[in-house]
Design a protein around this motif. Structure first.
Motif, PDB file in Angstrom:
ATOM      1  N   LEU A 668       1.206  -8.442   5.594  1.00  0.00           N
ATOM      2  CA  LEU A 668       0.793  -7.128   5.104  1.00  0.00           C
ATOM      3  C   LEU A 668       1.811  -6.061   5.479  1.00  0.00           C
ATOM      4  CD1 LEU A 668      -3.025  -7.237   5.948  1.00  0.00           C
ATOM      5  CD2 LEU A 668      -2.000  -7.286   3.671  1.00  0.00           C
ATOM      6  N   THR A 669       2.307  -6.129   6.709  1.00  0.00           N
ATOM      7  CA  THR A 669       3.308  -5.154   7.148  1.00  0.00           C
ATOM      8  C   THR A 669       4.568  -5.261   6.306  1.00  0.00           C
ATOM      9  OG1 THR A 669       2.449  -5.187   9.415  1.00  0.00           O
ATOM     10  CG2 THR A 669       4.702  -4.396   9.112  1.00  0.00           C
ATOM     11  N   ALA A 670       5.017  -6.487   6.055  1.00  0.00           N
ATOM     12  CA  ALA A 670       6.213  -6.682   5.230  1.00  0.00           C
ATOM     13  C   ALA A 670       5.981  -6.180   3.807  1.00  0.00           C
ATOM     14  CB  ALA A 670       6.595  -8.163   5.217  1.00  0.00           C
ATOM     15  N   LEU A 671       4.772  -6.397   3.301  1.00  0.00           N
ATOM     16  CA  LEU A 671       4.446  -5.943   1.950  1.00  0.00           C
ATOM     17  C   LEU A 671       4.497  -4.419   1.862  1.00  0.00           C
ATOM     18  CD1 LEU A 671       3.429  -6.733  -0.893  1.00  0.00           C
ATOM     19  CD2 LEU A 671       1.106  -6.611   0.015  1.00  0.00           C
ATOM     20  N   VAL A 672       3.923  -3.728   2.839  1.00  0.00           N
ATOM     21  CA  VAL A 672       3.934  -2.268   2.840  1.00  0.00           C
ATOM     22  C   VAL A 672       5.359  -1.739   2.980  1.00  0.00           C
ATOM     23  CG1 VAL A 672       3.226  -0.218   4.139  1.00  0.00           C
ATOM     24  CG2 VAL A 672       1.570  -2.028   3.653  1.00  0.00           C
ATOM     25  N   ASP A 673       6.142  -2.332   3.856  1.00  0.00           N
ATOM     26  CA  ASP A 673       7.537  -1.894   4.018  1.00  0.00           C
ATOM     27  C   ASP A 673       8.314  -2.048   2.715  1.00  0.00           C
ATOM     28  OD1 ASP A 673       7.235  -1.124   6.643  1.00  0.00           O
ATOM     29  OD2 ASP A 673       7.935  -3.029   7.479  1.00  0.00           O
ATOM     30  N   LEU A 674       8.064  -3.138   2.013  1.00  0.00           N
ATOM     31  CA  LEU A 674       8.722  -3.383   0.733  1.00  0.00           C
ATOM     32  C   LEU A 674       8.357  -2.293  -0.279  1.00  0.00           C
ATOM     33  CD1 LEU A 674      10.419  -5.507  -0.856  1.00  0.00           C
ATOM     34  CD2 LEU A 674       8.253  -6.593  -1.467  1.00  0.00           C
ATOM     35  N   VAL A 675       7.081  -1.959  -0.347  1.00  0.00           N
ATOM     36  CA  VAL A 675       6.636  -0.956  -1.312  1.00  0.00           C
ATOM     37  C   VAL A 675       7.154   0.428  -0.932  1.00  0.00           C
ATOM     38  CG1 VAL A 675       4.616   0.151  -2.333  1.00  0.00           C
ATOM     39  CG2 VAL A 675       4.626  -2.325  -1.981  1.00  0.00           C
ATOM     40  N   ARG A 676       7.237   0.736   0.365  1.00  0.00           N
ATOM     41  CA  ARG A 676       7.802   2.032   0.767  1.00  0.00           C
ATOM     42  C   ARG A 676       9.260   2.137   0.320  1.00  0.00           C
ATOM     43  NH1 ARG A 676       5.354   3.236   6.819  1.00  0.00           N
ATOM     44  NH2 ARG A 676       6.419   1.302   7.351  1.00  0.00           N
ATOM     45  N   THR A 677      10.004   1.051   0.432  1.00  0.00           N
ATOM     46  CA  THR A 677      11.393   1.046  -0.044  1.00  0.00           C
ATOM     47  C   THR A 677      11.454   1.343  -1.538  1.00  0.00           C
ATOM     48  OG1 THR A 677      12.085  -0.532   1.659  1.00  0.00           O
ATOM     49  CG2 THR A 677      13.442  -0.403  -0.328  1.00  0.00           C
ATOM     50  N   ILE A 678      10.560   0.726  -2.302  1.00  0.00           N
ATOM     51  CA  ILE A 678      10.556   0.927  -3.755  1.00  0.00           C
ATOM     52  C   ILE A 678      10.177   2.357  -4.101  1.00  0.00           C
ATOM     53  CG2 ILE A 678       9.411   0.246  -5.902  1.00  0.00           C
ATOM     54  CD1 ILE A 678       9.078  -2.576  -4.618  1.00  0.00           C
ATOM     55  N   GLU A 679       9.154   2.895  -3.439  1.00  0.00           N
ATOM     56  CA  GLU A 679       8.714   4.244  -3.799  1.00  0.00           C
ATOM     57  C   GLU A 679       9.785   5.284  -3.495  1.00  0.00           C
ATOM     58  OE1 GLU A 679       4.840   7.137  -3.746  1.00  0.00           O
ATOM     59  OE2 GLU A 679       5.109   5.829  -2.018  1.00  0.00           O
ATOM     60  N   ARG A 680      10.477   5.143  -2.381  1.00  0.00           N
ATOM     61  CA  ARG A 680      11.535   6.110  -2.063  1.00  0.00           C
ATOM     62  C   ARG A 680      12.679   6.016  -3.077  1.00  0.00           C
ATOM     63  NH1 ARG A 680      10.714   4.618   4.163  1.00  0.00           N
ATOM     64  NH2 ARG A 680       9.222   6.245   4.692  1.00  0.00           N
ATOM     65  N   ALA A 681      13.017   4.786  -3.467  1.00  0.00           N
ATOM     66  CA  ALA A 681      14.072   4.620  -4.471  1.00  0.00           C
ATOM     67  C   ALA A 681      13.638   5.190  -5.819  1.00  0.00           C
ATOM     68  CB  ALA A 681      14.430   3.141  -4.604  1.00  0.00           C
ATOM     69  N   TYR A 682      12.384   4.987  -6.170  1.00  0.00           N
ATOM     70  CA  TYR A 682      11.872   5.525  -7.433  1.00  0.00           C
ATOM     71  C   TYR A 682      11.899   7.046  -7.404  1.00  0.00           C
ATOM     72  CZ  TYR A 682       8.996   5.760 -11.631  1.00  0.00           C
ATOM     73  OH  TYR A 682       8.540   6.004 -12.911  1.00  0.00           O
ATOM     74  N   CYS A 683      11.516   7.610  -6.280  1.00  0.00           N
ATOM     75  CA  CYS A 683      11.535   9.068  -6.124  1.00  0.00           C
ATOM     76  C   CYS A 683      12.946   9.621  -6.346  1.00  0.00           C
ATOM     77  CB  CYS A 683      11.015   9.428  -4.729  1.00  0.00           C
ATOM     78  SG  CYS A 683      11.046  11.189  -4.345  1.00  0.00           S
ATOM     79  N   ARG A 684      13.947   8.936  -5.791  1.00  0.00           N
ATOM     80  CA  ARG A 684      15.328   9.400  -5.950  1.00  0.00           C
ATOM     81  C   ARG A 684      15.807   9.273  -7.391  1.00  0.00           C
ATOM     82  NH1 ARG A 684      15.740   6.552  -0.914  1.00  0.00           N
ATOM     83  NH2 ARG A 684      16.518   4.706  -2.019  1.00  0.00           N
ATOM     84  N   ALA A 685      15.307   8.256  -8.088  1.00  0.00           N
ATOM     85  CA  ALA A 685      15.809   7.984  -9.438  1.00  0.00           C
ATOM     86  C   ALA A 685      15.060   8.746 -10.518  1.00  0.00           C
ATOM     87  CB  ALA A 685      15.726   6.480  -9.725  1.00  0.00           C
ATOM     88  N   ARG A 686      13.830   9.179 -10.230  1.00  0.00           N
ATOM     89  CA  ARG A 686      13.000   9.807 -11.259  1.00  0.00           C
ATOM     90  C   ARG A 686      12.753  11.270 -10.914  1.00  0.00           C
ATOM     91  NH1 ARG A 686      11.713   8.245 -16.217  1.00  0.00           N
ATOM     92  NH2 ARG A 686      10.479   6.390 -15.694  1.00  0.00           N
ATOM     93  N   PRO A 687      13.542  12.184 -11.453  1.00  0.00           N
ATOM     94  CA  PRO A 687      13.306  13.612 -11.191  1.00  0.00           C
ATOM     95  C   PRO A 687      11.899  14.004 -11.646  1.00  0.00           C
ATOM     96  CG  PRO A 687      15.428  13.269 -12.253  1.00  0.00           C
ATOM     97  CD  PRO A 687      14.712  11.953 -12.320  1.00  0.00           C
ATOM     98  N   GLY A 688      11.232  14.780 -10.831  1.00  0.00           N
ATOM     99  CA  GLY A 688       9.891  15.222 -11.180  1.00  0.00           C
ATOM    100  C   GLY A 688       8.780  14.344 -10.664  1.00  0.00           C
ATOM    101  N   TYR A 689       9.126  13.160 -10.138  1.00  0.00           N
ATOM    102  CA  TYR A 689       8.068  12.297  -9.603  1.00  0.00           C
ATOM    103  C   TYR A 689       7.406  12.943  -8.395  1.00  0.00           C
ATOM    104  CZ  TYR A 689       5.853   8.384  -7.158  1.00  0.00           C
ATOM    105  OH  TYR A 689       4.949   7.575  -6.492  1.00  0.00           O
ATOM    106  N   TYR A 690       8.220  13.557  -7.526  1.00  0.00           N
ATOM    107  CA  TYR A 690       7.691  14.145  -6.295  1.00  0.00           C
ATOM    108  C   TYR A 690       8.442  15.439  -6.016  1.00  0.00           C
ATOM    109  CZ  TYR A 690       6.423  14.615  -1.358  1.00  0.00           C
ATOM    110  OH  TYR A 690       5.959  15.087  -0.158  1.00  0.00           O
TER     111      TYR A 690
END
Length: 730
Positions: A668-690
């Motif tokens: 579960l910890t590894a899964l959450v860490d993986l998703v946090r990596t994806i969300e931060r990358a998505y935030c950087r790539a998608r203007p207006g997401y956050y």
């Protein structure tokens, strides 16, 4: 339960670090009870139901049932601990001061604690013991078949040791006297164990409960708080007859529920199922009522009559209205322009790595040509996100395997070319009839079903343009796999305001089965060995799978959802995402859906995880089954993640529910860490997401949007991130 507040305007008299994170009470602001005006900020005892009512607020956390009040224990002198209950409705100078909202500021004012915020959090939540301070809440629960329960709870991330837990619970309980209410300690984090001290608590008359125990005894569970007007249909026999003006009461949630005004089910729903996520996206009411049925005294009088249906945190409302009001409310929702969904021409098949050759932002923009599902697979495999095992420094390289599948995308242009291919005149004619009748707005549900069937039969019988199937076959052969999936990647899917989750079909292909010119393709309902029920094409040849996914663009529910969203049906097109079968290397042992916020509350910080054992889906679960619902509570990466199981999985309809989590804590910890990596990358790539810094996006539960990810866990421990999409619901 309560969570972190990521940013706070600090009162000038309190010196708090600028990056302060403070724990706060869950629940929206409410008007204080009149009696609370005469009470102080701090109370030494709670000795009457009236007093608890006066200092508490309606619960609006993971279990929106009952009321919440905060409690603080100063244990600096372990021989003489001081218990203080917080008057959450305390008023000073016309408003509620921050000291009535936050444990830390309460402790500063009432007990003059000297620590700064970071030190207080470390000592209070992230130190097992001995505890200098204890911060918790009292949560009242109304449970079926038993007296009301008053739960003593600690923050989910609190790593409190068993002996300190026992002492704190007994100290708090010693200052409570509420006749008619049973006292309990409610575990909110799996690390809050009681094996050594349960007998001590039992000896004091204090039961130990989990949130799964609580939810198992709650009759009413709100899933999406909203209101609607419609005709109340109790246990309808034919779901295909349902209309957008119907409010449906169901036993089990069907896999393909038509667009309806509201839902109430007897069976527990999966929070991250497509139906619930669509309810949140459309803002239509959805709830569970465990004793719902044709004879229910609050429902039966209104069967097949127009009603107003409201889902609130504490209860639901069914009250009479008129047919004219129902029609007017639907017209009001549909009173907006029809929207065209554009796409850009593209002639080439491209692998996900080819789609992701440029920047991560440009990879996401490829959705204009290939659809979001295919483009987002390119994004996940991008070296700035998860990368590939051969790309040094990427998450995939660190784990030694690709975290997201190989494969390729088929652009929208190829769908348009198939429809326009001269021999497919019958397909074009059937599409024209369906689109024209749907636009007129006079289609009965059965008529829509019949027109959809004609369109889909025409797709399954359609002829591919010259060299189209052969070109795709050559790409498939290059993958070198025995089985693969053809998945939908429509332009009316995973777009702002309309995620299209669950509207279209995916089909399996056995690559050794050759396509035969002129062969008949059919779609059948079938259950696999793992109990997963889904549509499949026969034969499982590549051509039939391609045409089956194209046909699913015109599923009845997809047409209804687009119509409700005011999307021009003539503007839609289907791209394809082709991937190897997920269990090619190892069996699937779990399916997971992760939403990057805690649904139904702004006060608990972390992610929502729905996890199911085996290959049964979370998004469209088999009837009689449900997934495990786990809350991963966290704020900063340096703090431990706590996991709160609010419901254990029931993998099969005939078998019992599990009593342990599907995945181990380290998974579960590894899964959450993986998703946090994806969300931060998505935030950087998608203007207006956050709107804020992307470093904070994972810990802000008030963000305007979140991500919805589907992930498979294989028997050898590997994760397969199969898709990511934006989600606008809460």
């Amino acid at each position: 339960m309560y969570g972190f507040l990521p940013r706070l305007i600090t009162p000038p008299e309190i010196l708090v670090p600028p990056a302060a994170r403070l724990h706060r009470l869950a629940g929206p602001p409410v008007e204080p009870a009149p009696e609370s005006a005469a009470l102080g900020l701090s109370l030494p005892r709670v000795d009457s139901p009236e007093l608890f009512q006066a200092i508490s607020q309606p619960a609006a956390d993971l279990v929106a049932n009952g009321r919440l009040a905060k409690v603080f224990v100063d244990r600096r002198d372990p021989d003489a601990p001081h218990v203080a209950f917080v008057n959450g409705n305390f008023i000073r100078n016309g408003s509620t001061p921050d000291a009535a909202k936050y444990h830390y500021l309460f402790g500063r004012e009432v007990f003059q604690i000297p620590e700064d915020l970071d030190e207080f959090n470390r000592l209070t939540y992230f130190t097992a013991g001995p505890k200098r301070y204890v911060a918790g809440v009292l949560h009242s629960y109304a449970l079926a078949g038993r007296p009301p329960v008053l739960g003593i709870q600690f923050y989910p991330q609190d790593v409190i040791a068993e002996e300190d837990l026992r002492d704190a619970v007994l100290e708090i309980a010693g200052q409570i006297e509420l006749p008619g209410m049973a006292l309990a300690f409610v575990q909110t984090g799996t690390q809050q164990t009681t094996a050594r001290v349960a007998s001590d608590l039992a000896g004091a008359g204090i039961e130990v409960l989990t949130l799964d125990d609580i939810l198992g005894s709650v009759t009413y569970i709100p899933l999406n708080q909203a209101e609607a007007w419609g005709w109340l249909r109790i246990f309808p026999t034919d779901p295909d007859e349902l209309r957008p003006t119907d409010i449906v009461v169901l036993d089990q949630l069907p896999l393909d529920l038509s667009v309806v005004a509201g839902v109430l089910t007897r069976a527990v729903q999966d929070t991250n199922s497509h139906v619930n996520l669509k309810s949140k996206e459309r803002n239509t009411p959805n709830a569970v009522l465990r004793d719902a049925g044709p004879e229910h005294p609050r429902l039966a009088p209104f069967a097949d009559t127009p009603v107003r249906y409201v889902v609130r945190g504490d209860d639901f409302v069914i009250e009479p209205t008129t047919a004219e009001v129902v029609a007017a409310k639907l017209a009001e929702r549909l009173d907006r322009p029809v929207v065209q969904i554009g796409w850009e021409p593209e002639a080439e098949l491209r692998s996900y790595d080819e789609i992701g050759q440029r920047s991560a932002a440009e990879t996401l923009a490829a959705a204009r040509r290939y659809g979001s599902k295919a483009a987002n697979l390119g994004f996940l495999g991008h070296r700035q996100v998860l990368g590939r095992a051969a790309q040094a420094g990427t998450p995939s390289a660190r784990l030694g395997y690709d975290l997201t599948p190989q494969g390729f995308g088929v652009p929208f242009q190829w769908y348009a070319d198939l429809v326009a291919h001269p021999p497919n005149a019958a397909l074009r004619e059937s599409l024209d009839v369906l689109i024209g009748r749907e636009a007129a707005g006079d289609l009965a549900p059965r008529e829509l079903r019949d027109l959809v069937a004609a369109v889909q039969d025409a797709f399954l019988a359609a002829e591919f343009p010259p060299r189209q199937l052969e070109t795709i076959r050559a790409r498939v052969d290059g993958l070198g796999v025995k089985r693969l999936k053809v998945r939908s990647s429509a332009n009316a899917e995973d777009i702002p305001g309309f995620d299209g989750a669950g509207l279209h079909d995916s089909y399996s292909v056995r690559t050794k089965i050759k396509d035969v010119p002129g062969q008949t393709c059919i779609v059948i309902e079938e259950q696999d060995d793992g109990g997963e029920s889904k549509r499949k094409v026969d034969p499982r040849a590549l051509g039939c799978a391609l045409k089956g996914v194209y046909a699913s663009l015109w599923n009845k529910r997809a047409v209804e959802e687009r119509s409700f969203a005011r999307i021009d049906q003539r503007s839609v097109a289907m791209g394809l995402a082709v991937v190897p079968a997920y269990d090619s290397e190892a069996d699937v042992v779990a399916n997971a859906v992760v939403v990057t916020r805690v649904l139904n509350t702004d006060a608990v910080y972390g992610y929502s995880l729905s996890i199911q054992q085996g290959n049964n889906l979370v998004t469209n679960p088999d009837p009689g089954t449900h997934s495990e619902l786990t809350i991963a509570a966290f704020l900063a990466d340096t703090e431990p993640i706590s996991f709160t199981v609010t419901r254990f999985a029931k993998p099969t309809a005939s078998g019992p529910a599990r009593t342990t989590p599907v995945l181990a804590s380290d998974q579960l910890t590894a899964l959450v860490d993986l998703v946090r990596t994806i969300e931060r990358a998505y935030c950087r790539a998608r203007p207006g997401y956050y709107p804020g810094p992307c470093s904070e996006v994972t810990s802000d539960n008030t963000k305007p949007r979140s991500l919805d990810l589907e992930i498979k866990v294989l028997a050898d421990g590997r994760f397969v991130v199969k898709q990511v999409r934006e989600f606008g619901g809460r």
